[in-house]
Design an enzyme around this catalytic site. Structure first.
Site, PDB file in Angstrom:
ATOM      1  N   LYS A   1       1.803  11.999   8.971  1.00  0.00           N
ATOM      2  CA  LYS A   1       3.150  11.474   8.689  1.00  0.00           C
ATOM      3  C   LYS A   1       4.213  12.403   9.276  1.00  0.00           C
ATOM      4  CE  LYS A   1       2.069   7.677   6.512  1.00  0.00           C
ATOM      5  NZ  LYS A   1       2.396   6.352   7.062  1.00  0.00           N
TER       6      LYS A   1
ATOM      7  N   GLY B   1      -0.301  -4.130   8.175  1.00  0.00           N
ATOM      8  CA  GLY B   1      -0.714  -3.855   6.797  1.00  0.00           C
ATOM      9  C   GLY B   1       0.109  -4.625   5.779  1.00  0.00           C
ATOM     10  N   SER B   2       0.380  -5.913   6.084  1.00  0.00           N
ATOM     11  CA  SER B   2       1.190  -6.715   5.151  1.00  0.00           C
ATOM     12  C   SER B   2       0.321  -7.642   4.317  1.00  0.00           C
ATOM     13  CB  SER B   2       2.270  -7.505   5.896  1.00  0.00           C
ATOM     14  OG  SER B   2       1.754  -8.101   7.059  1.00  0.00           O
TER      15      SER B   2
ATOM     16  N   TYR C   1      -3.582  13.353   6.180  1.00  0.00           N
ATOM     17  CA  TYR C   1      -2.593  12.302   5.944  1.00  0.00           C
ATOM     18  C   TYR C   1      -1.179  12.859   6.084  1.00  0.00           C
ATOM     19  CZ  TYR C   1       0.239   8.911   3.336  1.00  0.00           C
ATOM     20  OH  TYR C   1       1.218   8.027   2.950  1.00  0.00           O
ATOM     21  N   SER C   2      -0.938  13.975   5.398  1.00  0.00           N
ATOM     22  CA  SER C   2       0.384  14.592   5.392  1.00  0.00           C
ATOM     23  C   SER C   2       0.830  14.970   6.810  1.00  0.00           C
ATOM     24  CB  SER C   2       0.320  15.815   4.491  1.00  0.00           C
ATOM     25  OG  SER C   2       1.542  16.449   4.430  1.00  0.00           O
TER      26      SER C   2
ATOM     27  N   LEU D   1      -6.823  -1.144  13.042  1.00  0.00           N
ATOM     28  CA  LEU D   1      -6.031  -0.197  13.833  1.00  0.00           C
ATOM     29  C   LEU D   1      -6.748   1.143  13.987  1.00  0.00           C
ATOM     30  CD1 LEU D   1      -2.467  -1.028  12.444  1.00  0.00           C
ATOM     31  CD2 LEU D   1      -3.580  -1.901  14.505  1.00  0.00           C
TER      32      LEU D   1
ATOM     33  N   ARG E   1      -1.184  -6.689   1.704  1.00  0.00           N
ATOM     34  CA  ARG E   1      -1.027  -6.244   0.299  1.00  0.00           C
ATOM     35  C   ARG E   1      -0.037  -5.076   0.270  1.00  0.00           C
ATOM     36  NH1 ARG E   1      -5.303  -1.923   0.052  1.00  0.00           N
ATOM     37  NH2 ARG E   1      -6.478  -2.181   1.967  1.00  0.00           N
TER      38      ARG E   1
HETATM   39  N1  LIG Z   1       1.959   3.858  -1.910  1.00  0.00           N
HETATM   40  C1  LIG Z   1       2.638   4.991  -1.845  1.00  0.00           C
HETATM   41  O1  LIG Z   1       2.902   5.642  -2.857  1.00  0.00           O
HETATM   42  C2  LIG Z   1       3.151   5.484  -0.516  1.00  0.00           C
HETATM   43  C3  LIG Z   1       3.924   6.658  -0.500  1.00  0.00           C
HETATM   44  C4  LIG Z   1       4.426   7.122   0.710  1.00  0.00           C
HETATM   45  C5  LIG Z   1       4.156   6.412   1.875  1.00  0.00           C
HETATM   46  N2  LIG Z   1       3.382   5.286   1.835  1.00  0.00           N
HETATM   47  C6  LIG Z   1       3.140   4.581   3.101  1.00  0.00           C
HETATM   48  O2  LIG Z   1       3.455   3.202   2.958  1.00  0.00           O
HETATM   49  C7  LIG Z   1       2.601   2.416   3.814  1.00  0.00           C
HETATM   50  C8  LIG Z   1       1.910   1.340   3.014  1.00  0.00           C
HETATM   51  O3  LIG Z   1       1.152   1.947   1.975  1.00  0.00           O
HETATM   52  P1  LIG Z   1       0.496   1.109   0.774  1.00  0.00           P
HETATM   53  O4  LIG Z   1       0.582   1.963  -0.425  1.00  0.00           O
HETATM   54  O5  LIG Z   1       1.049  -0.275   0.736  1.00  0.00           O
HETATM   55  O6  LIG Z   1      -1.043   1.077   1.261  1.00  0.00           O
HETATM   56  P2  LIG Z   1      -2.238   0.130   0.763  1.00  0.00           P
HETATM   57  O7  LIG Z   1      -1.917  -0.481  -0.537  1.00  0.00           O
HETATM   58  O8  LIG Z   1      -3.462   0.965   0.868  1.00  0.00           O
HETATM   59  O9  LIG Z   1      -2.275  -1.024   1.877  1.00  0.00           O
HETATM   60  C9  LIG Z   1      -2.664  -0.671   3.177  1.00  0.00           C
HETATM   61  C10 LIG Z   1      -2.411  -1.793   4.151  1.00  0.00           C
HETATM   62  O10 LIG Z   1      -2.784  -1.305   5.447  1.00  0.00           O
HETATM   63  C11 LIG Z   1      -3.851  -2.087   5.965  1.00  0.00           C
HETATM   64  N3  LIG Z   1      -4.850  -1.222   6.585  1.00  0.00           N
HETATM   65  C12 LIG Z   1      -5.578  -0.238   5.994  1.00  0.00           C
HETATM   66  N4  LIG Z   1      -6.427   0.303   6.893  1.00  0.00           N
HETATM   67  C13 LIG Z   1      -6.229  -0.350   8.057  1.00  0.00           C
HETATM   68  C14 LIG Z   1      -6.811  -0.262   9.340  1.00  0.00           C
HETATM   69  N5  LIG Z   1      -7.804   0.605   9.620  1.00  0.00           N
HETATM   70  N6  LIG Z   1      -6.374  -1.102  10.304  1.00  0.00           N
HETATM   71  C15 LIG Z   1      -5.409  -2.004  10.027  1.00  0.00           C
HETATM   72  N7  LIG Z   1      -4.820  -2.145   8.840  1.00  0.00           N
HETATM   73  C16 LIG Z   1      -5.229  -1.323   7.864  1.00  0.00           C
HETATM   74  C17 LIG Z   1      -4.460  -2.829   4.798  1.00  0.00           C
HETATM   75  O11 LIG Z   1      -5.029  -4.043   5.293  1.00  0.00           O
HETATM   76  P3  LIG Z   1      -6.353  -4.721   4.609  1.00  0.00           P
HETATM   77  O12 LIG Z   1      -5.839  -5.440   3.378  1.00  0.00           O
HETATM   78  O13 LIG Z   1      -6.876  -5.651   5.636  1.00  0.00           O
HETATM   79  O14 LIG Z   1      -7.275  -3.602   4.253  1.00  0.00           O
HETATM   80  C18 LIG Z   1      -3.253  -3.032   3.892  1.00  0.00           C
HETATM   81  O15 LIG Z   1      -2.509  -4.164   4.280  1.00  0.00           O
HETATM   82  C19 LIG Z   1       1.657   3.426   4.463  1.00  0.00           C
HETATM   83  O16 LIG Z   1       2.173   3.798   5.719  1.00  0.00           O
HETATM   84  C20 LIG Z   1       1.690   4.611   3.525  1.00  0.00           C
HETATM   85  O17 LIG Z   1       1.345   5.819   4.156  1.00  0.00           O
HETATM   86  C21 LIG Z   1       2.872   4.818   0.671  1.00  0.00           C
END
Ligand SMILES: NC(=O)c1ccc[n+]([C@@H]2O[C@H](COP(=O)([O-])OP(=O)(O)OC[C@H]3O[C@@H](n4cnc5c(N)ncnc54)[C@H](OP(=O)(O)O)[C@@H]3O)[C@@H](O)[C@H]2O)c1
Length: 241
Positions: A158, A13-14, A154-155, A64, A16
């Protein structure tokens, strides 16, 4: 020379968000990066940003949410570069916001598939070779989400990642391979939304602490939890520092 020079990291998920920041932070430390997204074209922007660093890059694609997609990612990384020293299990989905009593089996299965099952399968794919080489880092993204029953799947996924990481750490004791969790904080990404507390860049350098933190003890940071926001005022060491 920084200890990450020449090492390879796979960051799921890198394409974005937080994963992209982690990829850029690792590159700043001289680490080669395998960028991942669901489709190869999704990785383009991160690959372009990584051109600013003197590192090698590779891209893999795979959803995934399916066993086939997980295998595509594993096979892609095994084909090139053939060695993963650092694995960030970062990709995750939140699933629909829904009343807990109407949450469907399909929702729970989809969320656990990406957030937990893929994390386990990717770790199983790369950990044995890390153990054999006597070095490896596996970092699982967790969340501080609490009291939001509308996002229970989701919760709970994690919470399962947290428990899985703790048990895995026991298995890894004295192998030179460490597994840890990172909570990025509530950040402005596609998942976090516009109302989040902080910008996505504040995940650095905290998200890199598990690969920087040796602690000079036999277990290093194995099994540790890293709240990324606690480290946001630290300066990230550079490639040549
Ligand atoms: N943002 C927050 O506030 C926050 C808070 C706590 C924890 N987190 C955790 O931090 C991590 C990153 O979150 P984020 O906010 O950066 O999320 P995001 O902006 O939604 O980005 C998600 C990333 O995961 C990939 N992805 C989504 N669905 C997928 C799938 N089915 N198979 C493979 N790749 C997939 C996406 O790829 P595509 O571009 O190809 O779709 C994208 O690179 C996650 O584990 C999230 O739970 C985030």
């Amino acid at each position: 020379m920084n200890k990450l020079n020449g090492k390879w990291a796979l960051v799921t998920g890198s394409s974005r968000g937080i994963g992209q920041q982690i990829a850029l932070g690792l590159a700043q430390l001289g680490c080669n990066v395998v960028v991942h997204g669901r489709k190869l074209e999704n990785t383009k922007q991160t690959l372009e940003k990584l051109l600013a660093y003197e590192i090698e890059t590779h891209a893999v694609a795979g959803d995934l949410g399916t066993p086939q997609g997980i295998n595509l990612v594993i096979n892609g990384a095994n084909a090139h570069p053939g060695q993963i020293d650092i694995l960030y299990n970062n990709a995750a989905i939140m699933g629909e916001n829904t009343t807990i009593t109407t949450s469907t089996l399909d929702l729970w299965q989809r969320v656990f598939q990406v957030n937990l099952f893929a994390t386990v399968m990717l770790s199983n794919a790369f950990a044995p070779a890390m153990i054999e080489r006597g070095f490896g880092r596996i970092i699982n993204l967790t969340s501080g989400i609490a009291n939001q029953p509308n996002l229970a799947a989701y919760s709970a996924s994690k919470a399962a990642v947290d428990k899985y990481t703790k048990d895995f750490a026991v298995h890894l004791n004295d192998t030179g391979v460490h597994v840890a969790t990172v909570d990025p904080g509530w950040l402005k990404t596609d998942m976090g939304g516009e109302n989040a507390f902080a910008g996505v860049e504040t995940v650095l350098p905290g998200a890199l602490m598990p690969v920087l933190d040796e602690n000079n003890d036999p277990h290093g940071g194995n099994g540790r939890f890293y709240p990324a926001q606690h480290y946001k005022h630290l300066k990230l060491p550079t490639e040549n520092a």
